[in-house]
Design a protein around this motif. Sequence first.
Motif, PDB file in Angstrom:
ATOM      1  N   GLU A  11      -5.832 -13.970   2.584  1.00 16.33           N
ATOM      2  CA  GLU A  11      -5.536 -12.923   1.632  1.00 16.33           C
ATOM      3  C   GLU A  11      -5.231 -13.536   0.275  1.00 16.33           C
ATOM      4  N   ASN A 142       1.878   2.161   9.934  1.00 24.21           N
ATOM      5  CA  ASN A 142       1.075   1.028  10.404  1.00 24.21           C
ATOM      6  C   ASN A 142       0.023   1.501  11.404  1.00 24.21           C
ATOM      7  N   CYS A 186      -6.679  -5.884  13.924  1.00 26.46           N
ATOM      8  CA  CYS A 186      -6.012  -5.899  12.619  1.00 26.46           C
ATOM      9  C   CYS A 186      -4.904  -4.854  12.604  1.00 26.46           C
ATOM     10  N   SER A 188      -2.924  -2.617   9.683  1.00 22.67           N
ATOM     11  CA  SER A 188      -3.003  -2.273   8.271  1.00 22.67           C
ATOM     12  C   SER A 188      -2.269  -0.967   8.027  1.00 22.67           C
ATOM     13  N   SER A 192      -5.520   2.254   3.920  1.00 26.93           N
ATOM     14  CA  SER A 192      -6.499   1.201   3.610  1.00 26.93           C
ATOM     15  C   SER A 192      -7.877   1.809   3.401  1.00 26.93           C
TER      16      SER A 192
END
Length: 265
Positions: A11, A142, A186, A188, A192
């Motif tokens: 990142e 989340n 993942c 996120s 997103s």
Amino acid sequence: YTTLFRSHDFEIVDKKILVACQENSWCDQDIFLKWYNEIYLKYISARSNDMFIIILEDGNYIKTTFNDLIAWNSKIKIINVYPVNDVTEEQDILLMTTLGLVQKIKVSGFKARQNKPTNLFKNWIENDKLIFSMLTDTNNKNVISLITKKGLLHRFYESSLKETVSTGKNGVNAINLSDDIIADVCISSEDSSYIIIYTKHDNGYGRKIVTADSFTVKARNGKGIASITFAKKNPGYVYGFTIVNDAYIDIDNKGKLQLVDIKNL
């Protein structure tokens, strides 16, 4: 020491771009790369008697000191390393396997004796492998996203997972799999924007970009939604994905980096 991350997990931090470098040399104050079949990163500052939780691919974990960690010579792949001094007992460690078992365990539940391998899952399947481990502070926004080797993508809220207070409990199904395995995971935020899917073919590699809102967040243990279709003339499989908002960094297994701006694709 270092922890293992997949290549596309890099990142942009504080607007600094990681620069590839030679084996064991420093890239910046916080991160370095090492070539050993995998890309290693995340520099950990520690004292010799500090304790670590090591999450292993075979479904076990070990608590060990820094001195034992840097002398590590096991052939079992390390999925992640957590310095005990850097985590709180209120945090959770989320785990997922290639066959879709998921479990969220309180950090306070990792009570194994030093250097003793201890089971993470009571219902561990012999041919399964741990593929993902991440420290979390459960947030209602989340989203846990996973993608299978055949390209099924499934998303559900982390808050739908009940945490366990100790290791060695039964994991639950994250997705309803049929003749398939999980390729990548993942976590996120729900807002997103884009999902970047990486594929491997006989004639090379591929990349597909889709909008995140094309894949509705659903309940755990769903069947997933097809994110990609492989042509018979060019068969392949998914080997990873990442979720971003605008820009991200690609890195290959030779340390070559590329800053990618979604708007320019």
